[in-house]
Design an enzyme around this catalytic site. Structure first.
Site, PDB file in Angstrom:
ATOM      1  N   ARG A 262      -0.730 -22.328 -59.658  1.00 24.72           N
ATOM      2  CA  ARG A 262      -0.453 -20.942 -60.021  1.00 24.72           C
ATOM      3  C   ARG A 262       0.980 -20.797 -60.535  1.00 24.72           C
ATOM      4  O   ARG A 262       1.894 -21.398 -59.995  1.00 24.72           O
ATOM      5  CB  ARG A 262      -0.652 -20.035 -58.796  1.00 24.72           C
ATOM      6  CG  ARG A 262      -2.075 -20.078 -58.305  1.00 24.72           C
ATOM      7  CD  ARG A 262      -2.304 -19.150 -57.140  1.00 24.72           C
ATOM      8  NE  ARG A 262      -3.678 -19.335 -56.654  1.00 24.72           N
ATOM      9  CZ  ARG A 262      -4.193 -18.689 -55.628  1.00 24.72           C
ATOM     10  NH1 ARG A 262      -3.451 -17.806 -54.962  1.00 24.72           N
ATOM     11  NH2 ARG A 262      -5.418 -18.906 -55.254  1.00 24.72           N
ATOM     12  N   ARG A 277       5.291 -20.365 -50.965  1.00 23.56           N
ATOM     13  CA  ARG A 277       4.893 -19.928 -52.309  1.00 23.56           C
ATOM     14  C   ARG A 277       5.298 -20.986 -53.327  1.00 23.56           C
ATOM     15  O   ARG A 277       6.468 -21.104 -53.686  1.00 23.56           O
ATOM     16  CB  ARG A 277       5.561 -18.584 -52.639  1.00 23.56           C
ATOM     17  CG  ARG A 277       5.020 -17.903 -53.888  1.00 23.56           C
ATOM     18  CD  ARG A 277       5.604 -16.520 -54.062  1.00 23.56           C
ATOM     19  NE  ARG A 277       5.267 -15.649 -52.954  1.00 23.56           N
ATOM     20  CZ  ARG A 277       4.128 -14.970 -52.841  1.00 23.56           C
ATOM     21  NH1 ARG A 277       3.238 -15.039 -53.801  1.00 23.56           N
ATOM     22  NH2 ARG A 277       3.890 -14.217 -51.794  1.00 23.56           N
ATOM     23  N   GLU A 349      -0.078 -14.667 -44.937  1.00 20.97           N
ATOM     24  CA  GLU A 349      -1.458 -14.833 -45.391  1.00 20.97           C
ATOM     25  C   GLU A 349      -1.826 -16.310 -45.470  1.00 20.97           C
ATOM     26  O   GLU A 349      -1.126 -17.105 -46.091  1.00 20.97           O
ATOM     27  CB  GLU A 349      -1.600 -14.185 -46.777  1.00 20.97           C
ATOM     28  CG  GLU A 349      -2.995 -14.324 -47.347  1.00 20.97           C
ATOM     29  CD  GLU A 349      -3.092 -13.763 -48.769  1.00 20.97           C
ATOM     30  OE1 GLU A 349      -2.197 -12.988 -49.169  1.00 20.97           O
ATOM     31  OE2 GLU A 349      -4.059 -14.106 -49.463  1.00 20.97           O
ATOM     32  N   SER A 352      -8.162 -15.681 -47.376  1.00 21.50           N
ATOM     33  CA  SER A 352      -8.567 -14.435 -47.981  1.00 21.50           C
ATOM     34  C   SER A 352     -10.073 -14.510 -48.114  1.00 21.50           C
ATOM     35  O   SER A 352     -10.591 -15.453 -48.686  1.00 21.50           O
ATOM     36  CB  SER A 352      -7.903 -14.290 -49.344  1.00 21.50           C
ATOM     37  OG  SER A 352      -8.004 -12.967 -49.787  1.00 21.50           O
ATOM     38  N   ARG A 390       0.172 -23.857 -46.035  1.00 18.04           N
ATOM     39  CA  ARG A 390       0.622 -22.829 -45.093  1.00 18.04           C
ATOM     40  C   ARG A 390       0.182 -23.156 -43.671  1.00 18.04           C
ATOM     41  O   ARG A 390       0.865 -22.813 -42.711  1.00 18.04           O
ATOM     42  CB  ARG A 390       0.094 -21.460 -45.529  1.00 18.04           C
ATOM     43  CG  ARG A 390       0.775 -20.981 -46.810  1.00 18.04           C
ATOM     44  CD  ARG A 390       0.359 -19.593 -47.223  1.00 18.04           C
ATOM     45  NE  ARG A 390       1.096 -19.198 -48.427  1.00 18.04           N
ATOM     46  CZ  ARG A 390       0.996 -18.003 -48.997  1.00 18.04           C
ATOM     47  NH1 ARG A 390       0.193 -17.078 -48.481  1.00 18.04           N
ATOM     48  NH2 ARG A 390       1.698 -17.721 -50.073  1.00 18.04           N
TER      49      ARG A 390
END
Length: 424
Positions: A262, A277, A349, A352, A390
RNA sequence: GGAGAGAUGGCCGAGUAGGCUGAAGGCACUCGCCUGCUAAGCGAGUGAGGGGCCUAAAACCCCUCCGCGGGUUCGAAUCCCGCUCUCUCCGCCA
């Protein structure tokens, strides 16, 4: 993609949903306008084609009887020119029609709380026990460097910022987590394992909703219509693009590991330290194809599957329910499990879990045949189970000891072959 | 990367001197009949998308679809051009 009939029949209802998602309800009016034009043109063309067909056939018959057909020929030719002209017009209209339809977001499920952005998400519950440290815990990037698990500096050299290199037991821990998660979902939750390509074509990206709207978030291969996989949701959901599934095979459940790429455009200055991130990370993803009437039952199962991993790893977490404004473009309902970072003392997070209802199925044309022989769109769902990087960060922060070592969570010990990572 | 072959309905597979072919035949599937059971057999049926009609659905009518895009023609699954993909052979390679 929404059902065009729904927009025609209940424009106000659709507008309301779009507005709650933070998109422009005006899209509905634009759609209705172009939709009307489109149908007018189709009707006109169909009629002209019908006449042409009949005249053409009459030419064939007359020729056989040796009659002169020059007049009809000229007439049909003129008709053809007119059709060409209207077809050209229709082509432009169809393009606009499609563009608008593809840019309208999915509607939120009626039970989703209305809210403008992430500040209005609901924390549904908190699970697991937050550890009390008798010393000052360190953030994961410090521990990782001290134990030689991650090399941030050299990652900048070979790639750039927001990349990291896993080394030694860090690399092994990443691999252990991937294996553990996939094995768990296969053995305990009945998923079928899939290992898809990481380079993905345009049609697939449109199918799951990344394109055309979110091109700037993804990496594209220069000179080719190929994109780097931003999440396994894309290749795995597209497994069944343009297919008709059997009702008795539903629900279909897949679990896949992929690397995810990403650009993180617009995240400048956010989460700049550590591995929270980054431009490339590993993720294990679950995907389900279900009958429409079963999709919410499947959504809760999917959420539970993701939580099972957190429970097995004995990591504290909370479950957030996204409000309408934070659902994203494609979801009708979405839950985000967030893991607790022991040192940073905040929730991050880590998964999801979403139900897209038939929004992706319409785009990707994924249907199933009912027992009565009808064709219906399936519902598609997915959930991370979990984001691997994460998860590692959470383990480092929550499982650290005063002497700087890391205790390996019980379920990972057989994958690691050790129960502790210590300083050399 | 080089050479050749091919792409037709859920599957297999006909169909090119262009004209009721959405497409023969077979398999599979559905319904009915027959039969101690099963198998076999007999009869009928079974593509998708869009538009119209309509309060709505069904029925009905029309248009489009034989890999994709364009061209020739009154008319293209059939002729021409470009592209994509698949297969075979050669080369290269983890």
């Amino acid at each position: 993609m929404l059902d065009p009939n729904l927009i025609r029949e209940k424009p106000e209802f659709v507008k309301e949903g779009i507005k709650n998602k933070g998109s422009d309800p005006n899209l509905v009016d634009k759609f209705l306008e172009i939709d009307k034009k489109r149908r007018e043109l189709i009707k006109e063309i169909d009629n002209l084609r019908h006449t042409r067909k009949e005249l053409s056939e009459s030419i064939g018959k007359k020729l056989k009887q040796g009659e002169n057909v020059d007049d009809i020929r000229a007439e049909v030719r003129k008709l053809g020119d007119k059709i060409d002209q209207i077809e050209k017009e229709l082509e432009g209209v169809e393009k606009t029609y499609k563009d608008i339809l593809l840019s309208i977001p999915n509607l939120p499920h009626p039970s989703v709380p209305v809210g403008k952005d992430e500040t209005e998400n609901l924390v549904l519950r908190k699970e697991g026990r937050i550890r009390e440290f008798s010393f000052t815990p360190k953030p994961h990037w410090e521990i990782a460097e001290e134990l030689g698990l991650i090399d941030f500096k050299r990652a900048v050299k070979i790639s750039g910022s927001r990349f990291y290199v896993l080394t030694g037991l860090g690399a092994k821990l990443e691999r252990a987590l991937i294996s553990f998660m996939i094995d768990y979902h296969v053995e305990h939750h009945g998923y079928k394992e899939v290992f898809p390509p990481f380079l993905i074509n345009r049609d697939s990206m449109i199918g799951t909703g990344q394109l055309p709207k979110f091109a700037e978030d993804m990496y594209k291969i220069e000179g080719e219509e190929l994109y780097l996989d931003p999440t396994a949701e894309v290749p795995v959901t597209n497994l069944h693009r343009d297919e008709i599934l059997n009702e008795e095979d539903l629900p279909i459940k897949y679990v896949a590991y992929t690397a995810c790429f990403r650009k993180e455009a617009g995240a400048a200055g956010k989460d700049t330290r550590g591995i929270i991130r980054v431009h490339q990370f590993n993720k294990v993803e679950m995907v389900r194809f279900t009958k429409p009437e079963d999709s919410y039952k499947n959504l809760y199962e999917l959420l539970d599957n993701a939580e099972d991993i957190l429970r097995a790893l004995e990591l504290p977490y909370q479950i957030k329910m996204m409000c309408t404004g934070d659902l994203g473009f494609t979801a009708a309902m979405k839950f985000d499990p967030e893991v607790y970072m022991g040192a940073q003392e905040k929730y991050v997070e880590i998964s999801s879990v979403s139900n897209f209802e038939d929004f992706q199925a319409r785009r990707a044309n994924i249907r199933y045949k009912t027992k009565d022989g009808d064709l219906k769109f399936v519902h598609t769902l997915n959930g991370s189970g979990l984001a691997v990087g994460r998860t590692m960060a959470a383990i480092l922060e929550n499982y650290q000891n005063e002497d700087g070592s890391i205790t390996i969570p019980k379920v990972l010990q057989k994958y690691m072959g050790i129960d502790k990572i210590t300083r050399k």
